[in-house]
Write an enzyme that holds these catalytic residues in place. Structure first.
Site, mmCIF file in Angstrom:
data_model
loop_
_atom_site.group_PDB
_atom_site.id
_atom_site.type_symbol
_atom_site.label_atom_id
_atom_site.label_comp_id
_atom_site.label_asym_id
_atom_site.label_seq_id
_atom_site.Cartn_x
_atom_site.Cartn_y
_atom_site.Cartn_z
ATOM 1 N N GLU A 92 48.835 -92.941 17.791
ATOM 2 C CA GLU A 92 49.840 -93.641 18.603
ATOM 3 C C GLU A 92 51.256 -93.326 18.139
ATOM 4 O OE1 GLU A 92 50.785 -98.283 19.938
ATOM 5 O OE2 GLU A 92 49.632 -97.879 18.114
ATOM 6 N N ASP B 97 59.663 -102.622 22.914
ATOM 7 C CA ASP B 97 59.213 -103.819 22.207
ATOM 8 C C ASP B 97 60.245 -104.379 21.220
ATOM 9 O OD1 ASP B 97 57.061 -103.050 23.688
ATOM 10 O OD2 ASP B 97 55.588 -103.182 22.096
#
Length: 809
Positions: free
Chosen positions: A779, A545
């Site tokens: 996460e 990302d």
């Protein structure tokens, strides 16, 4: 008249002497003939070109939705064997079951605390906003057994699931839901447990309803399930029953329809219950049936599903028989877990073993079955279109936030799944390969069916075919293929024969669409050079990302991580092709070129900084700045808000992007293509322990503290993501690589062994600490405090702690 004149003129110049011809008289008929001939040729040619163009455009518009012609890897999407037909294949709800069928019914649990006059807070979908203090599977074997705990304020729920094969329609299964008081909270007044059975379209179901709206059972029949019966029984004090029979247009609307069916009941004290039948008696088959029981804690509900095709059932899976079967499956789970991972033998405590079991079980319990079509778009499509309807059997990254399939995540997931059940992993990978279109593209995010799509904002639904994702399936396939080659059975050969053509097409797609300008270079397509609000344009296709790359995206970029991924892919392709007596030499030559350390160093190594890096058009002199207000504002006119925009204060130059040291810099190590005696390996290992760079007590941070964009926002509204946080998937690759080099003779062997032990232990200890503190696996983890960040529970690649504990790579 004109025609006669023409004839007269023609006759006259035919009779005249040749030398008396004028230029005008001689060229006119010649030009007429030339024009006619030209039109005769050009008009059909133009028509052919137009037809060809429109045919080509039409072909290209539909190319994105054309399935690959290669044989399917999984030939029976309903179920490769009936042993996995029924399961807990609905990861997006707290508890539910379905079959691996396109038209499967779904079942599921809802609950709420009675709290009149307040509206009930119904729990159904896994939502972070529900603020459960903890939930997840303690044990799950990925097939026929699971135990889960959920803590919702002052209520503790335990869901238990067990399946027993028999007959020809997937056998029987039972679920037991037990609600007790959470010892740390005040005792609630009353609790309602609801369990529903919903079919895909009108049903052929007959409810058995006793007095006081007590729904005892459902009996039905359809082409896939055959005849069946679902029974409900509850135990507790001061019980009240209600039910609902209605219709829902889709599974994503189940909770909404149920809320319309609630009312205040006046028997046994006021409570919120279901209204009963909400459709006329003569309406065509309603498809939604809900059982509700309300009572004081403790409260237990048993749901028993029995297939009519089971003719030799010893006894129903309820009561004592259910308890005995659950105990048996629990013992089998513990035995298998120790046989595979040997954590007790390695000296781990009972607490750490239970943590490892929960991490793996949440991944296995998060496996779902999805059916539907993707919204896709290519540059030839003006608007998104639907792909073909297809099935997908896959694990998911997060039950609450990402309850659907993600391409690069799933490769990491199967590094754990294959250790537990290699055949399960093979089936998941086969499902993914069968999603491929004729060009070799696989959409990186799978949003199949109404339930999955309901959880995704519209702007993220469409998948575009120029977008890649790391080909991480080559990670588990490397060892799976080696295992199948050793096995050398008929079934293993058949699997490889079906898998290989699709892998070849997928591999070729990367080489066709993601190749760089120079030989053996690659770049992630899709970076936006006009992203004026981003300080460094994102590379979403890489999976990393906002990890910073060259500041100015151009076609000259060389992305180190993609090159390393393709080296791994080439190695695996050579192995499978060789085993099938296919042409393998080209794959081997490509692997040798991509893993050639001298060539790698020429393209990506910076000797002054002693690190590997991307290459591109880059400057570090960028910042986000508020644009000035528009000119010519009228007096009193408010100044409109304008987002921060990127400002470049020094022109970029073509160079290695060495200022950003982080995960990408480690990829030659992570993919194990560095020679064990290379100086570059030594430099990377020595830098790894530097706390000013990547080392933390909690794992390797994603971007070094010395990097200009460490922990910096990419836009005014986008907080840092891969700019410092500790991510488990890349740390897993680092631990795996260090383990490899610790077993390989060379000058850096001892250093690799030391780093392996310390990094592995740091990761395990921190993930477990946060699991005990917060109730969840996360996460990502904060590189300064070790605290869990991002979404939770995240038992996709973060569950890889289990294989790290076992040193199974």
């Amino acid at each position: 008249m004109a025609r006669k004149d023409g004839v007269r003129r023609r006759t006259a110049h035919q009779n005249a002497p040749r030398e008396e011809h004028t230029e005008e008289d001689s060229e006119e008929p010649y030009h007429i003939d030339k024009l006619a001939i030209s039109l005769f040729i050009l008009v059909p040619l133009a028509v052919t070109i137009c037809i060809g163009y429109f045919y080509y455009q039409n072909m290209m518009q539909h190319m994105i939705t054309r399935q690959s012609s290669a044989p399917m890897v999984i030939t029976n999407k309903r179920a490769s064997d009936m042993g996995r037909f029924w399961g807990t294949y609905r990861p997006g709800v707290y508890f539910g079951t379905k079959t691996r069928s396109a038209n499967s019914p779904v079942t599921g649990l809802m609950w709420f605390q009675q709290n009149l006059p307040h509206e009930p807070k119904i729990r159904h979908w896994c939502e972070q906003g529900d603020k459960l203090s903890k939930y997840g599977w303690l044990k799950h074997n990925g097939n026929d057994y699971g135990v889960q705990e959920l803590y919702d304020g002052n209520i503790k729920l335990t869901t238990e699931y067990v399946k027993r094969l028999g007959g020809k329609n997937g056998g029987d299964w039972s679920a037991r839901i037990t609600a007790t008081n959470n010892a740390n909270e005040p005792l609630p007044s009353k609790v309602s447990l609801m369990y529903y059975f919903v079919t895909d379209g009108p049903s052929n179901v007959v409810p058995n309803i006793r007095k006081s709206q007590h729904l005892r059972s459902l009996e039905g029949e359809d082409s896939e399930l055959g005849s069946y019966k679902m029974s409900f029984s509850a135990e507790g004090s001061d019980l009240a029953y209600s039910h609902m029979i209605s219709y829902t247009p889709g599974f994503e609307h189940i909770e909404t329809v149920l809320k319309y069916g609630l009312e205040i009941k006046r028997n046994k004290g006021d409570y919120v219950g279901l209204k009963g039948r909400l459709v006329p008696m003569d309406s065509p088959g309603p498809n939604m049936y809900v059982y509700q029981v309300t009572g004081h804690l403790p409260l237990t509900l048993e749901v028993v599903f029995e297939s009519g095709s089971v003719s030799d059932r010893p006894e129903s899976l309820q009561g004592a028989a259910l308890e005995a079967e659950l105990a048996k499956k629990n013992r089998e789970f513990d035995t298998k877990f120790e046989e595979i991972f040997k954590l007790k033998e390695k000296g781990y405590s009972a607490g750490k073993i239970s943590f490892a079991q929960a991490a793996m079980s949440n991944m296995l319990g998060g496996i779902g079955f999805f059916f539907g079509s993707s919204k896709v778009q290519s540059r030839y499509n003006e608007k998104p279109i639907d792909s073909w309807d297809t099935a997908l059997f896959t694990a998911v990254p997060s039950r609450s936030f990402f309850p659907r399939g993600f391409l690069w995540d799933e490769g990491f997931h199967n590094m754990l799944i294959k250790e537990w059940d290699e055949t399960l992993s093979m089936e998941i990978i086969g499902h993914w390969m069968d999603l491929m279109n004729s060009d070799g593209w696989i959409p990186r995010e799978q949003i199949l069916g109404g339930e999955a799509r309901a959880k995704v904002p519209d702007e993220f639904v469409v998948q575009r075919d120029e977008n890649a994702n790391p080909p991480t399936f080559f990670l588990p396939l490397e060892s799976i293929i080696e295992s199948l080659i050793r096995e050398n059975s008929t079934s293993s050969k058949e699997y490889l024969q079906h898998l290989y053509p699709r892998l070849r097409t997928w591999y070729n797609w990367y080489n066709k669409t993601q190749a760089g300008q120079l030989p053996t270079t690659y770049r992630w397509k899709g970076r936006n050079p006009d992203a004026v609000k981003e300080i460094n344009p994102k590379t979403l296709t890489s999976g990393l990302d906002d990890y910073p790359r060259a500041s100015h995206p151009t076609s000259i970029e060389r992305h180190l991580d993609l090159r390393c991924w393709m080296a791994l892919a080439s190695k695996v392709m050579a192995n499978i092709a060789r085993s099938l007596n296919e042409e393998w030499q080209s794959y081997q030559l490509t692997y040798e070129a991509l893993s050639d350390n001298s060539l790698l160093n020429d393209l990506h190594w910076s000797e002054p900084q002693r690190r590997y890096a991307d290459y591109g058009l880059h400057t570090d002199s960028t910042k986000l700045k508020r644009p000035p207000p528009p000119q010519h504002l009228q007096p009193g006119q408010p100044v409109p808000h304008r987002d921060l925009e990127r400002v470049v204060t020094k022109s970029p130059t073509e160079k290695l992007v060495t200022s950003y040291y982080g995960y990408v810099s480690l990829f030659p190590l992570l993919t194990q293509i560095l020679e064990p005696g290379s100086d570059q390996l030594g430099h990377i290992l020595n830098q790894m322990k530097d706390e000013k760079l990547l080392w933390t007590p909690f794992g390797l941070r994603s971007l070094s503290k010395s990097s200009p964009l460490y922990q910096k926002h990419n836009t005014e509204h986008d907080p840092p993501y891969w700019r410092g946080a500790v991510w488990m998937n890349i740390n897993y690759m680092a631990v795996r690589a260090l383990y490899h080099y610790s077993l390989t003779a060379g000058p850096h062997q001892q250093l690799a062994a030391s780093l392996h032990r310390e990094l592995r232990d740091n990761l395990i200890n921190n993930v477990e600490k946060e699991y005990r503190r917060t109730g969840f696996i996360w996460e990502q983890y904060d590189d300064r405090t070790g605290e869990g960040k991002g979404c939770h529970p995240f038992t996709g690649w973060s569950a890889l702690v289990t294989v790290m504990m076992a040193d199974k790579y």
